[in-house]
Scaffold this motif. Structure first.
Motif, PDB file in Angstrom:
ATOM      1  N   ASP A  87       0.985  -0.731   0.316  1.00  0.00           N
ATOM      2  CA  ASP A  87       0.036  -0.353  -0.025  1.00  0.00           C
ATOM      3  C   ASP A  87       0.842   1.543  -0.713  1.00  0.00           C
ATOM      4  N   GLY A  88       0.311   2.446  -0.612  1.00  0.00           N
ATOM      5  CA  GLY A  88       1.509   3.784  -1.281  1.00  0.00           C
ATOM      6  C   GLY A  88       0.186   4.568  -0.472  1.00  0.00           C
ATOM      7  N   GLU A  89       0.964   5.529  -0.588  1.00  0.00           N
ATOM      8  CA  GLU A  89       0.091   7.109  -0.258  1.00  0.00           C
ATOM      9  C   GLU A  89      -0.659   7.380  -1.627  1.00  0.00           C
ATOM     10  N   TYR A 102       4.064  -3.805 -10.846  1.00  0.00           N
ATOM     11  CA  TYR A 102       2.972  -2.465 -11.513  1.00  0.00           C
ATOM     12  C   TYR A 102       1.996  -1.594 -10.475  1.00  0.00           C
ATOM     13  N   LYS A 103       2.064   0.047 -11.324  1.00  0.00           N
ATOM     14  CA  LYS A 103       1.386   0.551  -9.764  1.00  0.00           C
ATOM     15  C   LYS A 103       0.210   0.732 -10.622  1.00  0.00           C
ATOM     16  N   ALA A 104      -1.137   1.017  -9.158  1.00  0.00           N
ATOM     17  CA  ALA A 104      -2.195   1.206  -9.686  1.00  0.00           C
ATOM     18  C   ALA A 104      -2.835   2.029  -8.732  1.00  0.00           C
ATOM     19  N   LYS A 105      -5.017   3.072  -8.872  1.00  0.00           N
ATOM     20  CA  LYS A 105      -4.349   3.054  -8.199  1.00  0.00           C
ATOM     21  C   LYS A 105      -5.641   3.071  -7.416  1.00  0.00           C
ATOM     22  N   ALA A 106      -6.146   1.389  -7.848  1.00  0.00           N
ATOM     23  CA  ALA A 106      -6.226   0.570  -6.751  1.00  0.00           C
ATOM     24  C   ALA A 106      -6.662  -0.649  -7.204  1.00  0.00           C
ATOM     25  N   VAL A 107      -6.692  -1.884  -6.254  1.00  0.00           N
ATOM     26  CA  VAL A 107      -5.801  -3.016  -6.860  1.00  0.00           C
ATOM     27  C   VAL A 107      -7.720  -4.094  -6.292  1.00  0.00           C
ATOM     28  N   ILE A 108      -8.061  -5.164  -7.111  1.00  0.00           N
ATOM     29  CA  ILE A 108      -8.795  -5.737  -7.087  1.00  0.00           C
ATOM     30  C   ILE A 108      -8.283  -6.964  -6.280  1.00  0.00           C
ATOM     31  N   VAL A 109      -8.852  -8.038  -5.247  1.00  0.00           N
ATOM     32  CA  VAL A 109      -7.522  -9.259  -6.033  1.00  0.00           C
ATOM     33  C   VAL A 109      -9.408 -10.150  -5.620  1.00  0.00           C
ATOM     34  N   ALA A 110      -9.246 -11.160  -6.796  1.00  0.00           N
ATOM     35  CA  ALA A 110     -10.031 -12.115  -7.300  1.00  0.00           C
ATOM     36  C   ALA A 110      -9.276 -13.061  -7.212  1.00  0.00           C
ATOM     37  N   LYS A 270      -7.887   1.714   2.003  1.00  0.00           N
ATOM     38  CA  LYS A 270      -8.468   2.359   1.323  1.00  0.00           C
ATOM     39  C   LYS A 270      -7.926   1.966  -0.319  1.00  0.00           C
ATOM     40  N   GLY A 271      -8.669   1.674  -1.171  1.00  0.00           N
ATOM     41  CA  GLY A 271      -8.156   1.098  -2.440  1.00  0.00           C
ATOM     42  C   GLY A 271      -7.885  -0.360  -2.964  1.00  0.00           C
ATOM     43  N   ILE A 272      -7.746  -1.369  -2.430  1.00  0.00           N
ATOM     44  CA  ILE A 272      -7.616  -2.325  -1.730  1.00  0.00           C
ATOM     45  C   ILE A 272      -8.638  -3.355  -1.474  1.00  0.00           C
ATOM     46  N   TYR A 273      -8.946  -3.755  -3.132  1.00  0.00           N
ATOM     47  CA  TYR A 273     -10.771  -4.840  -2.903  1.00  0.00           C
ATOM     48  C   TYR A 273     -10.700  -6.056  -3.127  1.00  0.00           C
TER      49      TYR A 273
END
Ligand code: NDP
Length: 307
Positions: A87-89, A102-110, A270-273
């Motif tokens: 998790d980063g700022e 990879y850099k992403a504003k949000a991550v969905i773990v499925a 926040k931002g990790i789903y």
């Protein structure tokens, strides 16, 4: 190598692929990372009869249709075995086994679940030599032979029914005297002449001739007596564990390793789903996985646009 996305989805099963459809259709720069073939458990499922609108279809076909749909609006499909998420700022960092980041504003773990092993002598060394966790993939090797299925849940009984169409006989071994599976599946098993249920027995060890499996030793849970069933094919279906080891340290998992999420499928980070079988929930089905994927992607979209 470093790549930037709005959204990275880890896992391309029904939940991940649905998230990809919703996110890319909404205009997010989206990537799906998967370490195997797209489809998740769907590709190991012979028949799907509870996907609304289609009374019966083959799992692999549904997976293929979903995959084509999931990349149709521009989502990228990438190979990657994820070993860590940080998790980063501003960005989340997704790190793969080969060092790709990879850099992403949000991550969905499925990432779903993986089959639980029996953890008995002879099991691990005979995987691929008679022990299999995928009836659809390996059942045909045992045509007109006697097969053993371990477990009494929906997976075990549904796969036993599938295998009964190939094998000359299927033994289903359960450790209690009752099944865990739904009534309708139990009834079909009980009415199937090729299936014999061995109750109150647990698997003790797999035996082989150095080349392939030749049988399995079972133990009666009451009397402790042992019996051997001669077989070349053993299919354990004794439950599932979440594929979340790469999330350890993020404080998003419950005590069993499933992800804890809110009504938006977002974790407390926040931002990790989380979406699909990997989250703590009561009903693990294709239809509920797709539901989670849509909710997570839609919420991620709104949050990213706010940024
Ligand atoms: P389940 O946890 O439902 O069932 C596991 C089975 O394995 C139980 O019979 C359990 O026995 C037995 N078992 C567990 N550990 C051992 C062991 N060490 N030795 C021997 N037996 C053991 O797992 P499933 O994979 O079947 O299902 C997982 C989820 O997916 C469930 O929610 C299920 O309903 C769902 N599912 C739904 C389907 C559908 O609706 N079409 C299809 C497939 C799965 P015991 O009962 O004694 O604990």
């Amino acid at each position: 190598m470093e790549r930037h996305y709005d959204l990275v989805i880890i896992g391309a099963g029904p939940a991940g692929m649905t998230a990809a459809i919703y996110a890319s259709r909404a205009g997010l720069k989206t990537a799906m990372l998967e370490m195997g073939a797209p489809g998740g458990k769907l590709i190991k499922t012979y028949e799907i009869s509870n996907w609304p609108g289609i009374k019966g279809t083959n799992g692999a076909k549904l997976a293929n249709d979903m995959f084509e749909h999931s990349t149709h609006f521009g989502a990228e499909y990438l190979y990657g075995n994820v070993v860590k998420v940080e998790d980063g700022e501003e960005y989340k960092t997704i790190i793969c086994e080969d060092g790709t980041e990879y850099k992403a504003k949000a991550v969905i773990v499925a990432t779903g679940t993986k089959e639980r092993m029996m953890n008995i002598p002879g099991e691990e060394e005979n995987v691929g030599r008679g022990v299999s966790y995928c009836a659809v993939c390996d059942g045909a090797f045992f045509r007109n032979q006697e097969i053993v299925v371990i477990g009494g849940g929906n997976s075990a009984l549904e796969e036993a029914l599938y295998l009964s169409e190939i094998a000359s006989k299927v033994y289903v071994v359960i450790r209690r005297d009752v099944f865990r599976a739904d009534e309708i599946v139990q009834k079909a098993v009980e009415e199937n002449e090729k299936i014999e249920v061995i109750r109150k027995h647990v698997p003790l060890r797999v035996i082989d001739d150095g080349n392939r499996v030749t049988g399995i030793v079972l133990q009666n849970v009451d009397t402790k007596e042992e019996m051997t069933v001669e077989t070349h094919g053993i299919f354990p279906y004794i439950g599932l564990d979440p594929a979340t080891s790469f999330l350890e340290g993020l404080d998003v998992l419950d005590t069993y390793g499933y992800m804890t999420v809110d009504e938006n499928c977002e974790t407390k980070v926040k931002g990790i789903y989380g979406a699909g079988d990997v989250i703590h929930k009561n009903l693990r089905q294709v239809v509920t996985a797709t539901n989670d994927g849509a909710i997570a992607a839609q919420h991620a979209f709104h949050e990213i646009k706010k940024i």
